[in-house]
Design a protein around this motif. Sequence first.
Motif, PDB file in Angstrom:
ATOM      1  N   ASP A   4       0.838  -1.182   0.000  1.00  7.48           N
ATOM      2  CA  ASP A   4       0.000   0.000   0.000  1.00  7.48           C
ATOM      3  C   ASP A   4       0.878   1.238   0.000  1.00  7.48           C
ATOM      4  OD1 ASP A   4      -2.236  -1.564   0.060  1.00  7.48           O
ATOM      5  OD2 ASP A   4      -2.538  -1.398   2.229  1.00  7.48           O
ATOM      6  N   GLN A   5       0.296   2.341  -0.477  1.00 10.81           N
ATOM      7  CA  GLN A   5       1.059   3.572  -0.568  1.00 10.81           C
ATOM      8  C   GLN A   5       1.452   4.080   0.822  1.00 10.81           C
ATOM      9  OE1 GLN A   5      -0.645   7.529  -1.877  1.00 10.81           O
ATOM     10  NE2 GLN A   5       0.560   6.997  -3.696  1.00 10.81           N
ATOM     11  N   ILE A   6       2.685   4.542   0.922  1.00 10.90           N
ATOM     12  CA  ILE A   6       3.185   5.151   2.150  1.00 10.90           C
ATOM     13  C   ILE A   6       3.351   6.639   1.904  1.00 10.90           C
ATOM     14  CG2 ILE A   6       5.199   5.312   3.679  1.00 10.90           C
ATOM     15  CD1 ILE A   6       5.566   2.349   3.426  1.00 10.90           C
ATOM     16  N   ARG A   7       2.905   7.439   2.853  1.00 13.20           N
ATOM     17  CA  ARG A   7       3.000   8.892   2.739  1.00 13.20           C
ATOM     18  C   ARG A   7       4.183   9.391   3.574  1.00 13.20           C
ATOM     19  NH1 ARG A   7      -0.945  10.920   5.487  1.00 13.20           N
ATOM     20  NH2 ARG A   7      -1.334   8.925   6.521  1.00 13.20           N
ATOM     21  N   VAL A   8       5.069  10.118   2.929  1.00 13.10           N
ATOM     22  CA  VAL A   8       6.288  10.600   3.577  1.00 13.10           C
ATOM     23  C   VAL A   8       6.364  12.118   3.471  1.00 13.10           C
ATOM     24  CG1 VAL A   8       8.821  10.572   3.520  1.00 13.10           C
ATOM     25  CG2 VAL A   8       7.532   8.458   3.126  1.00 13.10           C
ATOM     26  N   ALA A   9       6.636  12.766   4.595  1.00 18.09           N
ATOM     27  CA  ALA A   9       6.953  14.194   4.583  1.00 18.09           C
ATOM     28  C   ALA A   9       8.462  14.326   4.478  1.00 18.09           C
ATOM     29  CB  ALA A   9       6.458  14.863   5.861  1.00 18.09           C
ATOM     30  N   MET A  10       8.944  14.871   3.366  1.00 16.18           N
ATOM     31  CA  MET A  10      10.382  14.956   3.086  1.00 16.18           C
ATOM     32  C   MET A  10      10.863  16.372   3.431  1.00 16.18           C
ATOM     33  SD  MET A  10      12.706  12.813   1.868  1.00 16.18           S
ATOM     34  CE  MET A  10      11.831  11.663   0.781  1.00 16.18           C
ATOM     35  N   ILE A  11      11.568  16.499   4.553  1.00 14.17           N
ATOM     36  CA  ILE A  11      12.038  17.797   5.022  1.00 14.17           C
ATOM     37  C   ILE A  11      13.448  18.040   4.502  1.00 14.17           C
ATOM     38  CG2 ILE A  11      12.543  19.203   7.058  1.00 14.17           C
ATOM     39  CD1 ILE A  11      10.501  17.617   8.605  1.00 14.17           C
ATOM     40  N   HIS A  12      13.664  19.235   3.934  1.00  7.73           N
ATOM     41  CA  HIS A  12      14.984  19.551   3.396  1.00  7.73           C
ATOM     42  C   HIS A  12      15.180  21.058   3.369  1.00  7.73           C
ATOM     43  CE1 HIS A  12      13.311  20.433  -0.732  1.00  7.73           C
ATOM     44  NE2 HIS A  12      12.364  19.651  -0.251  1.00  7.73           N
ATOM     45  N   LEU A  29      15.107  11.717  -5.731  1.00  5.71           N
ATOM     46  CA  LEU A  29      14.615  10.663  -4.849  1.00  5.71           C
ATOM     47  C   LEU A  29      13.092  10.647  -4.818  1.00  5.71           C
ATOM     48  CD1 LEU A  29      14.946   8.483  -2.664  1.00  5.71           C
ATOM     49  CD2 LEU A  29      15.160  10.323  -0.978  1.00  5.71           C
ATOM     50  N   MET A  30      12.479  11.810  -4.661  1.00  2.00           N
ATOM     51  CA  MET A  30      11.026  11.864  -4.595  1.00  2.00           C
ATOM     52  C   MET A  30      10.396  11.340  -5.882  1.00  2.00           C
ATOM     53  SD  MET A  30      10.500  15.477  -2.561  1.00  2.00           S
ATOM     54  CE  MET A  30       8.739  15.476  -2.842  1.00  2.00           C
ATOM     55  N   HIS A  31      11.001  11.656  -7.015  1.00  2.00           N
ATOM     56  CA  HIS A  31      10.494  11.136  -8.291  1.00  2.00           C
ATOM     57  C   HIS A  31      10.601   9.613  -8.327  1.00  2.00           C
ATOM     58  CE1 HIS A  31       9.578  11.040 -12.582  1.00  2.00           C
ATOM     59  NE2 HIS A  31      10.611  10.228 -12.718  1.00  2.00           N
ATOM     60  N   VAL A  38       5.481   5.195  -2.941  1.00  2.00           N
ATOM     61  CA  VAL A  38       5.700   6.160  -1.860  1.00  2.00           C
ATOM     62  C   VAL A  38       5.304   7.539  -2.366  1.00  2.00           C
ATOM     63  CG1 VAL A  38       7.385   7.267  -0.337  1.00  2.00           C
ATOM     64  CG2 VAL A  38       7.562   4.816  -0.825  1.00  2.00           C
ATOM     65  N   ALA A  39       4.369   8.174  -1.671  1.00  2.00           N
ATOM     66  CA  ALA A  39       3.951   9.536  -2.001  1.00  2.00           C
ATOM     67  C   ALA A  39       4.701  10.490  -1.076  1.00  2.00           C
ATOM     68  CB  ALA A  39       2.448   9.695  -1.823  1.00  2.00           C
ATOM     69  N   ALA A 367      15.388   0.578  -1.660  1.00  2.00           N
ATOM     70  CA  ALA A 367      15.949   0.547  -0.309  1.00  2.00           C
ATOM     71  C   ALA A 367      15.150   1.438   0.634  1.00  2.00           C
ATOM     72  CB  ALA A 367      17.406   0.974  -0.345  1.00  2.00           C
ATOM     73  N   HIS A 368      14.728   2.607   0.139  1.00  2.00           N
ATOM     74  CA  HIS A 368      13.913   3.493   0.968  1.00  2.00           C
ATOM     75  C   HIS A 368      12.539   2.883   1.240  1.00  2.00           C
ATOM     76  CE1 HIS A 368      16.967   6.545   0.111  1.00  2.00           C
ATOM     77  NE2 HIS A 368      16.428   7.262   1.067  1.00  2.00           N
ATOM     78  N   ARG A 369      11.932   2.261   0.232  1.00  2.00           N
ATOM     79  CA  ARG A 369      10.626   1.635   0.446  1.00  2.00           C
ATOM     80  C   ARG A 369      10.718   0.551   1.516  1.00  2.00           C
ATOM     81  NH1 ARG A 369       4.855   1.356  -0.893  1.00  2.00           N
ATOM     82  NH2 ARG A 369       4.364  -0.188   0.700  1.00  2.00           N
TER      83      ARG A 369
END
Length: 385
Positions: A4-12, A29-31, A38-39, A367-369
């Motif tokens: 299932d889709q995972i929602r990530v807040a990517m802080i940078h 990475l986000m792409h 992963v959203a 690897a991130h997933r």
Amino acid sequence: MDRDQIRVAMIHGPAPADLDGVSDYVERLMHALGDVGVAATSVRVRGDGSAVGWLTATLRAAREVRRLRPDVVHVQFAPSAYRFSGLPGLLPPLLPPSTPLVTTLHEYGWWAAPGWVPDAVWRPLERARLWDRETGRLVPASAAIVVTNQEHARQVSLRTRGRPIEVPLAPNVADHGRGPGLDGHGDVLAFFGFVHPVKGIRYLLEAVACLRARRPGLRLLVIGGFTSQALPEAEALAYRAELDALAERLGVADAVTFTGHLPAAAVSEALHTADVGVLPFTAGVTAKSGALLTMLAHGLPTAITVPDDPDPRVLPDTVAVIPARRDAAAIAGTLERLLGDAALRRRLTESGRRLAARHSWSRVAAAHRELYDSMVGAAYGRRNA
């Protein structure tokens, strides 16, 4: 966990991708994460350079994360990305306590905030996971620490006794194919990456002057912009003027092209016009360099300087080693050998492509997933225990 889709807040940090290597990494990475379910939503910490500005930006980023209610919070950390403010290190207590926190360290092992505090004070705080000299509460409070290279992993382990997860970098420019090439004849050298004094360009220009005596048609492409997070615009302009003046004094101004920042397709085309790549960094080059991986992925036999503790992943048969740093004669000698040995260039091309293939964005995303799955699964288990 299922897929299932995972929602990530990517802080940078706040810099755009064309001025900052970490922001460029985050964008790519986000792409790539979108392909593995992963959203990721970008959350920038936009400080204005003042302490109050960075504190306000940190509080604003935390509010945005709480609004998003992600499954995972992922902070991309490099001190230069936050203009060496320690205030983003206060993020963890401001974030939802039940949401797993991941921190990726892009720079680590050389900085402290404040810098005047002695090691003897930092060490017990880091071992107890109370505070980290570089990241504040980020490293101590993270459920997982991601590093991009073995040296950063070693530093984290020494300080915290923890085991970070190594996810190597990938090439920062995809191969767009061969373009029409340069006009004229002669050997073409290429440097790629942000131009900065630590990249050894001064010594490379001196090496070009040496080589031109024997190879009058030799040309050098310096592919990359000068202005960056590490070199603000005024300093970048002064450094560009310094290199232009040096090229004039050395008599190689007609042989050197500074392209400035180029779109990815133009970078790829320029790399395909070159015969040999060269990265003469004053501290040496490792597999942490996205520029090196990009050159190898383009099949470009590349000469590099190496650090005091060489990276075994890029040696001994993947690159040509420049035997000394900050040494124009050493650069010239290595490039002369590469340009004169077609068989060596073919071997390095083949081995370089193999190394680059092991550093693909699909592998980085996978690897991130896997990491996010483990974080979300653990958090779910705690809530339902």
